[in-house]
Design a protein around this motif. Structure first.
Motif, short mmCIF file in Angstrom:
data_model
loop_
_atom_site.label_atom_id
_atom_site.label_comp_id
_atom_site.label_asym_id
_atom_site.label_seq_id
_atom_site.Cartn_x
_atom_site.Cartn_y
_atom_site.Cartn_z
N PHE A 84 0.85 -1.19 0.00
CA PHE A 84 0.00 0.00 0.00
C PHE A 84 0.88 1.24 0.00
CE2 PHE A 84 0.69 -1.20 4.40
CZ PHE A 84 0.93 0.00 5.06
N LEU A 85 0.27 2.40 -0.15
CA LEU A 85 0.99 3.66 -0.20
C LEU A 85 0.99 4.33 1.16
CD1 LEU A 85 -0.34 5.18 -3.55
CD2 LEU A 85 1.84 4.03 -3.19
N VAL A 86 2.13 4.91 1.53
CA VAL A 86 2.21 5.77 2.71
C VAL A 86 2.75 7.12 2.27
CG1 VAL A 86 2.52 3.88 4.35
CG2 VAL A 86 4.53 4.94 3.32
N GLU A 87 2.26 8.15 2.92
CA GLU A 87 2.67 9.51 2.57
C GLU A 87 3.52 10.08 3.69
OE1 GLU A 87 0.68 13.74 1.09
OE2 GLU A 87 -0.56 11.94 1.41
N THR A 88 4.69 10.59 3.34
CA THR A 88 5.57 11.24 4.29
C THR A 88 5.78 12.69 3.85
OG1 THR A 88 7.65 10.72 3.13
CG2 THR A 88 6.75 9.03 4.61
N ASP A 89 6.50 13.45 4.66
CA ASP A 89 6.78 14.84 4.28
C ASP A 89 7.64 14.91 3.02
OD1 ASP A 89 5.36 15.73 6.45
OD2 ASP A 89 7.12 15.89 7.75
N GLU A 90 8.46 13.86 2.82
CA GLU A 90 9.39 13.86 1.70
C GLU A 90 8.81 13.25 0.42
OE1 GLU A 90 10.19 12.58 4.71
OE2 GLU A 90 11.29 14.35 5.41
N ALA A 91 7.98 12.23 0.56
CA ALA A 91 7.53 11.52 -0.63
C ALA A 91 6.35 10.61 -0.31
CB ALA A 91 8.67 10.67 -1.20
N ILE A 92 5.71 10.12 -1.39
CA ILE A 92 4.71 9.05 -1.28
C ILE A 92 5.41 7.76 -1.65
CG2 ILE A 92 2.54 8.13 -2.17
CD1 ILE A 92 1.66 10.99 -2.70
N MET A 93 5.35 6.77 -0.78
CA MET A 93 6.12 5.54 -0.96
C MET A 93 5.23 4.32 -1.02
SD MET A 93 9.04 6.28 1.93
CE MET A 93 10.01 4.88 1.40
N THR A 94 5.66 3.34 -1.82
CA THR A 94 5.00 2.04 -1.83
C THR A 94 5.73 1.15 -0.82
OG1 THR A 94 4.45 2.23 -4.17
CG2 THR A 94 4.35 0.03 -3.21
N VAL A 95 4.96 0.54 0.09
CA VAL A 95 5.55 -0.33 1.10
C VAL A 95 4.85 -1.68 1.10
CG1 VAL A 95 6.24 1.62 2.55
CG2 VAL A 95 4.04 0.51 2.96
N ARG A 96 5.55 -2.69 1.63
CA ARG A 96 4.99 -4.04 1.74
C ARG A 96 4.98 -4.45 3.20
NH1 ARG A 96 7.68 -8.85 -1.63
NH2 ARG A 96 6.55 -7.79 -3.30
#
Length: 215
Positions: A84-96
């Motif tokens: 799924f996707l997580v949003e941080t201050d630096e970027a939107i990342m795909t994580v498992r």
């Protein structure tokens, strides 16, 4: 994480006005079209908004890790290997998901409501560990390096590749514990394929045209 399932529990005015039954969502929206799976009655109705919970997410990226949070449906079933996707201050990342922490320990599958912390690793861009040996086959002269590649980059056994200044042929692929969709955890037959985010280590043959040196 899915936004809404294709089925939902609702009372049916035709056959069960007091007890919720499974309905198929034929057309979502403000006034959704649903069909009762018991009697087949079709109607338009406003779907209830699913309750959500905020959960801590720990993201591992290489040798580092950081924490963030996500909002997810309270009753959604989570499992190891899901992305799924997580949003941080630096970027939107795909994580498992690599592990789910509950109050009483860790598990591979649980509803979001029971989960305290979702442990994950970043898979959008990943590091792949590589062990290489020279064309001569002298395995006592092997050396290691790390490739930085997109998570969906494909490696194929017995195919030559050139990345980060390294020219090599893949001979074996060892898979991560959370990799899914593979029959074995080691791939070494011609044509076997795996994406970078599923790989624990590559074993390759160096194809450099210059004189080979472990130094």
């Amino acid at each position: 994480m899915s936004e809404r399932t294709e089925r939902i529990a609702l009372p049916c005015p035709a056959c069960s006005p007091d007890v919720e039954l499974v309905h198929e969502i034929l057309s979502p929206g403000g006034q959704a079209t649903v069909r009762c799976t018991e009697c087949g009655h079709v109607r338009k109705t406003e779907l209830p908004e699913p309750s959500t919970v905020e959960r801590k997410v720990v993201v591992s990226q290489g040798e580092e890790s950081f924490s963030t949070s996500v909002e997810a449906p309270a009753e959604e079933q989570l499992s190891v290997g899901e992305e799924f996707l997580v949003e941080t201050d630096e970027a939107i990342m795909t994580v498992r998901i690599t592990s789910l922490e509950l109050a009483e320990g860790r598990t591979d599958e649980a509803p979001t409501d029971d989960v305290k912390t979702i442990w994950t690793r970043a898979v959008g861009n990943v590091s792949v560990n590589v062990t290489a040996h020279p064309k001569s086959g002298a395995h006592d002269e092997t050396y290691s390096f790390t490739l930085q590649v997109p998570g969906d980059y494909e490696f194929v056994v017995d195919e030559e590749d050139e990345l980060s200044g390294e020219n090599f042929t893949v001979e074996g692929i060892y898979l991560r514990d959370d990799a899914t969709g593979y029959e074995y955890d080691k791939l070494d037959y011609t044509g076997d394929t795996a994406v970078a985010k599923d790989i624990k280590r590559l074993y390759v043959r160096d194809e450099s045209t210059t004189a080979w040196s472990a130094w």
